[in-house]
Design a protein around this motif. Structure first.
Motif, PDB file in Angstrom:
ATOM      1  N   GLY A  68       0.783  -1.224   0.000  1.00 59.15           N
ATOM      2  CA  GLY A  68       0.000   0.000   0.000  1.00 59.15           C
ATOM      3  C   GLY A  68       0.819   1.280   0.000  1.00 59.15           C
ATOM      4  N   ASN A  69       2.106   1.205  -0.007  1.00 61.50           N
ATOM      5  CA  ASN A  69       2.951   2.389  -0.020  1.00 61.50           C
ATOM      6  C   ASN A  69       3.332   2.740  -1.456  1.00 61.50           C
ATOM      7  OD1 ASN A  69       2.988   2.351   2.789  1.00 61.50           O
ATOM      8  ND2 ASN A  69       4.805   1.055   2.829  1.00 61.50           N
ATOM      9  N   SER A  70       3.616   4.028  -1.684  1.00 62.63           N
ATOM     10  CA  SER A  70       4.043   4.418  -3.020  1.00 62.63           C
ATOM     11  C   SER A  70       5.492   4.008  -3.273  1.00 62.63           C
ATOM     12  CB  SER A  70       3.882   5.926  -3.219  1.00 62.63           C
ATOM     13  OG  SER A  70       4.658   6.612  -2.257  1.00 62.63           O
ATOM     14  N   VAL A  71       6.265   3.806  -2.184  1.00 61.13           N
ATOM     15  CA  VAL A  71       7.644   3.368  -2.305  1.00 61.13           C
ATOM     16  C   VAL A  71       7.732   1.946  -1.759  1.00 61.13           C
ATOM     17  CG1 VAL A  71      10.017   3.785  -1.564  1.00 61.13           C
ATOM     18  CG2 VAL A  71       8.493   5.715  -2.018  1.00 61.13           C
ATOM     19  N   PRO A  72       8.204   0.991  -2.546  1.00 54.69           N
ATOM     20  CA  PRO A  72       8.279  -0.386  -2.067  1.00 54.69           C
ATOM     21  C   PRO A  72       9.212  -0.508  -0.863  1.00 54.69           C
ATOM     22  CG  PRO A  72       8.898  -0.236  -4.392  1.00 54.69           C
ATOM     23  CD  PRO A  72       8.692   1.148  -3.898  1.00 54.69           C
ATOM     24  N   ASN A  73       8.820  -1.392   0.105  1.00 53.29           N
ATOM     25  CA  ASN A  73       9.683  -1.566   1.272  1.00 53.29           C
ATOM     26  C   ASN A  73      10.721  -2.655   1.052  1.00 53.29           C
ATOM     27  OD1 ASN A  73       8.130  -3.840   1.519  1.00 53.29           O
ATOM     28  ND2 ASN A  73       7.123  -3.216   3.395  1.00 53.29           N
ATOM     29  N   SER A  74      10.584  -3.417  -0.010  1.00 51.10           N
ATOM     30  CA  SER A  74      11.637  -4.379  -0.350  1.00 51.10           C
ATOM     31  C   SER A  74      11.486  -4.823  -1.799  1.00 51.10           C
ATOM     32  CB  SER A  74      11.618  -5.587   0.583  1.00 51.10           C
ATOM     33  OG  SER A  74      10.473  -6.374   0.390  1.00 51.10           O
ATOM     34  N   TYR A  75      12.596  -5.269  -2.346  1.00 55.89           N
ATOM     35  CA  TYR A  75      12.620  -5.846  -3.683  1.00 55.89           C
ATOM     36  C   TYR A  75      13.178  -7.250  -3.576  1.00 55.89           C
ATOM     37  CZ  TYR A  75      12.153  -1.133  -5.582  1.00 55.89           C
ATOM     38  OH  TYR A  75      11.713   0.131  -5.890  1.00 55.89           O
ATOM     39  N   VAL A  76      12.661  -8.141  -4.378  1.00 60.01           N
ATOM     40  CA  VAL A  76      13.172  -9.509  -4.427  1.00 60.01           C
ATOM     41  C   VAL A  76      13.655  -9.770  -5.839  1.00 60.01           C
ATOM     42  CG1 VAL A  76      12.598 -11.946  -4.206  1.00 60.01           C
ATOM     43  CG2 VAL A  76      11.645 -10.303  -2.598  1.00 60.01           C
ATOM     44  N   ARG A 100      16.835 -10.401  -1.375  1.00 61.60           N
ATOM     45  CA  ARG A 100      15.818  -9.446  -0.954  1.00 61.60           C
ATOM     46  C   ARG A 100      16.525  -8.174  -0.509  1.00 61.60           C
ATOM     47  NH1 ARG A 100      11.718  -9.962   4.178  1.00 61.60           N
ATOM     48  NH2 ARG A 100      10.626  -7.996   3.852  1.00 61.60           N
ATOM     49  N   HIS A 101      16.211  -7.074  -1.164  1.00 59.27           N
ATOM     50  CA  HIS A 101      16.784  -5.772  -0.854  1.00 59.27           C
ATOM     51  C   HIS A 101      15.763  -4.988  -0.030  1.00 59.27           C
ATOM     52  CE1 HIS A 101      20.196  -5.988  -3.738  1.00 59.27           C
ATOM     53  NE2 HIS A 101      19.438  -6.967  -4.191  1.00 59.27           N
ATOM     54  N   HIS A 102      16.148  -4.599   1.178  1.00 53.54           N
ATOM     55  CA  HIS A 102      15.260  -3.882   2.084  1.00 53.54           C
ATOM     56  C   HIS A 102      15.376  -2.376   1.879  1.00 53.54           C
ATOM     57  CE1 HIS A 102      14.469  -7.539   4.468  1.00 53.54           C
ATOM     58  NE2 HIS A 102      15.724  -7.841   4.155  1.00 53.54           N
ATOM     59  N   ALA A 103      14.367  -1.640   2.326  1.00 49.96           N
ATOM     60  CA  ALA A 103      14.349  -0.189   2.177  1.00 49.96           C
ATOM     61  C   ALA A 103      15.516   0.480   2.896  1.00 49.96           C
ATOM     62  CB  ALA A 103      13.027   0.372   2.700  1.00 49.96           C
ATOM     63  N   ASP A 104      16.020  -0.152   3.964  1.00 48.49           N
ATOM     64  CA  ASP A 104      17.149   0.438   4.703  1.00 48.49           C
ATOM     65  C   ASP A 104      18.499   0.174   4.042  1.00 48.49           C
ATOM     66  OD1 ASP A 104      17.687  -2.230   5.255  1.00 48.49           O
ATOM     67  OD2 ASP A 104      17.438  -2.038   7.427  1.00 48.49           O
ATOM     68  N   GLY A 105      18.477  -0.503   2.895  1.00 44.42           N
ATOM     69  CA  GLY A 105      19.706  -0.773   2.158  1.00 44.42           C
ATOM     70  C   GLY A 105      20.328  -2.131   2.439  1.00 44.42           C
ATOM     71  N   SER A 106      19.832  -2.833   3.452  1.00 43.24           N
ATOM     72  CA  SER A 106      20.371  -4.164   3.737  1.00 43.24           C
ATOM     73  C   SER A 106      19.872  -5.173   2.711  1.00 43.24           C
ATOM     74  CB  SER A 106      20.006  -4.607   5.159  1.00 43.24           C
ATOM     75  OG  SER A 106      18.596  -4.717   5.292  1.00 43.24           O
ATOM     76  N   VAL A 107      20.626  -6.250   2.561  1.00 47.56           N
ATOM     77  CA  VAL A 107      20.297  -7.268   1.570  1.00 47.56           C
ATOM     78  C   VAL A 107      20.425  -8.650   2.209  1.00 47.56           C
ATOM     79  CG1 VAL A 107      20.939  -8.307  -0.653  1.00 47.56           C
ATOM     80  CG2 VAL A 107      21.153  -5.833  -0.313  1.00 47.56           C
TER      81      VAL A 107
END
Length: 122
Positions: free
Chosen positions: A9-17, A26-33
């Motif tokens: 539901g956010n306009s900015v994804p909180n993670s990418y897979v 999995r790349h998290h919004a805080d930059g961790s992977v």
């Protein structure tokens, strides 16, 4: 390579897979992977999340792994799981449908762990 974004539901994804032939990351919004090569996966678990999502937990022999929300996956992720030796898609589906509170192991590597080195005792 397949890129999947979890929006929640956010306009900015909180993670990418990212799912590739080599592994999953999995790349998290805080930059961790969190990343794991397919050849290192020895266990796949499923657990329900507090956000009404399902989490796929992929682990290596050392217990390190990659947690992938179902909302961040598509058919490419499940299709790649099918390449794991003796992976049972029906078992995965049953675990997902049950929405477990605890981790449910849906697959373990059929290969035995490496043996311990021989120790000499005095």
């Amino acid at each position: 390579m397949v890129t999947i974004a979890a929006m929640h539901g956010n306009s900015v994804p909180n993670s990418y897979v990212y799912v590739t032939e080599e592994g999953v990351a999995r790349h998290h919004a805080d930059g961790s992977v969190d990343a794991l090569a397919w050849e290192d996966v020895v266990e796949v678990r499923v657990v329900g999340d507090t956000d009404s999502d399902i989490l796929y937990i992929l682990l290596d022999r050392g217990g390190q792994g990659c947690v992938v929300p179902r909302s961040a996956t598509d058919t490419a992720f499940v299709a790649r799981l099918r390449y794991l030796p003796d992976f049972d898609v029906d078992r995965l589906s049953a675990a997902v449908d049950a929405v477990p509170d605890d981790d449910v192991v849906v697959w373990r590597s059929p290969e035995p762990p490496p043996s311990f080195p021989d120790f000499e005792y005095d």
